[in-house]
Design an enzyme around this catalytic site. Sequence first.
Site, PDB file in Angstrom:
ATOM      1  N   ASP A 249      42.447  48.360  22.826  1.00 38.37           N
ATOM      2  CA  ASP A 249      42.753  47.688  24.094  1.00 38.37           C
ATOM      3  C   ASP A 249      41.925  46.415  24.248  1.00 38.37           C
ATOM      4  O   ASP A 249      42.114  45.653  25.198  1.00 38.37           O
ATOM      5  CB  ASP A 249      42.608  48.633  25.295  1.00 38.37           C
ATOM      6  CG  ASP A 249      41.205  49.175  25.455  1.00 38.37           C
ATOM      7  OD1 ASP A 249      40.353  48.911  24.598  1.00 38.37           O
ATOM      8  OD2 ASP A 249      40.971  49.873  26.477  1.00 38.37           O
ATOM      9  N   SER A 250      41.023  46.142  23.273  1.00 40.10           N
ATOM     10  CA  SER A 250      40.348  44.839  23.234  1.00 40.10           C
ATOM     11  C   SER A 250      41.362  43.711  23.106  1.00 40.10           C
ATOM     12  O   SER A 250      41.028  42.552  23.342  1.00 40.10           O
ATOM     13  CB  SER A 250      39.358  44.783  22.067  1.00 40.10           C
ATOM     14  OG  SER A 250      40.014  45.076  20.852  1.00 40.10           O
TER      15      SER A 250
ATOM     16  N   GLU B 203      39.289  57.018  25.676  1.00 42.03           N
ATOM     17  CA  GLU B 203      37.853  56.853  25.920  1.00 42.03           C
ATOM     18  C   GLU B 203      37.305  57.976  26.797  1.00 42.03           C
ATOM     19  O   GLU B 203      37.986  58.465  27.703  1.00 42.03           O
ATOM     20  CB  GLU B 203      37.593  55.512  26.622  1.00 42.03           C
ATOM     21  CG  GLU B 203      37.891  54.307  25.746  1.00 42.03           C
ATOM     22  CD  GLU B 203      37.510  52.984  26.407  1.00 42.03           C
ATOM     23  OE1 GLU B 203      36.939  52.994  27.518  1.00 42.03           O
ATOM     24  OE2 GLU B 203      37.804  51.939  25.809  1.00 42.03           O
TER      25      GLU B 203
ATOM     26  N   ASP C 219      45.176  52.542  21.085  1.00 38.00           N
ATOM     27  CA  ASP C 219      44.395  52.872  22.278  1.00 38.00           C
ATOM     28  C   ASP C 219      45.320  53.122  23.464  1.00 38.00           C
ATOM     29  O   ASP C 219      46.226  52.311  23.728  1.00 38.00           O
ATOM     30  CB  ASP C 219      43.545  51.651  22.670  1.00 38.00           C
ATOM     31  CG  ASP C 219      42.078  51.822  22.359  1.00 38.00           C
ATOM     32  OD1 ASP C 219      41.631  52.958  22.101  1.00 38.00           O
ATOM     33  OD2 ASP C 219      41.369  50.798  22.375  1.00 38.00           O
TER      34      ASP C 219
ATOM     35  N   GLU D 190      30.290  53.803  20.236  1.00 38.84           N
ATOM     36  CA  GLU D 190      30.130  52.366  20.509  1.00 38.84           C
ATOM     37  C   GLU D 190      28.809  52.055  21.195  1.00 38.84           C
ATOM     38  O   GLU D 190      28.488  52.649  22.241  1.00 38.84           O
ATOM     39  CB  GLU D 190      31.308  51.850  21.354  1.00 38.84           C
ATOM     40  CG  GLU D 190      31.173  50.353  21.651  1.00 38.84           C
ATOM     41  CD  GLU D 190      32.460  49.668  22.083  1.00 38.84           C
ATOM     42  OE1 GLU D 190      33.536  50.309  22.020  1.00 38.84           O
ATOM     43  OE2 GLU D 190      32.379  48.487  22.480  1.00 38.84           O
TER      44      GLU D 190
ATOM     45  N   LYS E 263      44.023  56.827  20.734  1.00 39.44           N
ATOM     46  CA  LYS E 263      42.598  56.911  21.050  1.00 39.44           C
ATOM     47  C   LYS E 263      42.415  56.877  22.560  1.00 39.44           C
ATOM     48  O   LYS E 263      43.066  56.088  23.249  1.00 39.44           O
ATOM     49  CB  LYS E 263      41.818  55.760  20.401  1.00 39.44           C
ATOM     50  CG  LYS E 263      40.332  55.761  20.771  1.00 39.44           C
ATOM     51  CD  LYS E 263      39.497  54.893  19.847  1.00 39.44           C
ATOM     52  CE  LYS E 263      39.513  53.424  20.174  1.00 39.44           C
ATOM     53  NZ  LYS E 263      39.011  53.083  21.514  1.00 39.44           N
TER      54      LYS E 263
END
Length: 258
Positions: free
Chosen positions: A44-45, A115, A83, A183, A113
């Site tokens: 999602d970056s 978080e 993500d 991270e 993915k």
Amino acid sequence: MPITIQTLRRFKAEGRPITALTAWDFLIAQAIDRAGVDVILVGDSLAMVALGYDTTLPLTLDETIHHAKAVRRGVSQALLIVDLPFGSYQESTTQAMHSAIRTLKETGAQAVKLEGGSPPRVEAIAHLVQAGIPVMAHVGLTPQSVHQFGGFRQQGKSPQAAEQILQEAIALEQAGAFSIVLEHIPADLALHISQKLTIPTIGIGAGPQCDGQVLVTADVLGLSTWQPPFAKVYANLQDTIMQATQTFCADVRDQRFP
Ligand code: KIV
């Protein structure tokens, strides 16, 4: 041979470091897949490096799927993971299930993915895995919680915070996650988690002793105008683009091209 989640398990068992990079469009995906990276993540970056937002929070599931479909067309060897963006899984297990199923069906990715390692997140991940959906987890600095952290700061610095991240990682492994991103946490904590878990850990700003490393490709290529302190820049595409553009403009203006 295309990379699968079983390949990543084998790499960990063999002590072979896993390589992972992000992608947001067809050409980037095709280039890094051809170069032989093991895992391609539609992170999602992309909200920041492809869409110009300050954080990952504005990204929608529709936008993620749109980019992931383009990436899919460029990937033939790497394991493709997508993500789930902020707001597409936090409300309930049902919402997480719906978003993950949509993502796999519409993009052709092999895994999603999510978080975080709170009890509701662990429960949602357990349900996804029971439904046959491979899940990569992500703890430490989870950028979708940037406002809770007060910025993109290193996590797990105090003994209590480190213990919480360790316990989250263990719970996520028990829930069935096939791998976990660590991270921006201290290297000794990442090493401890990597030794404790049987699933591969993929570090970003988490020291050299994770089972693999991931970076945002825009940082690696020097495309982004700002890189986090833990990134390594392997090329300077901003300068290359600038020079090529200036040369093209000069050639046209001075009638050297065409
Ligand atoms: O969004 C992203 O690019 C990520 C990786 C850097 C781990 O989550």
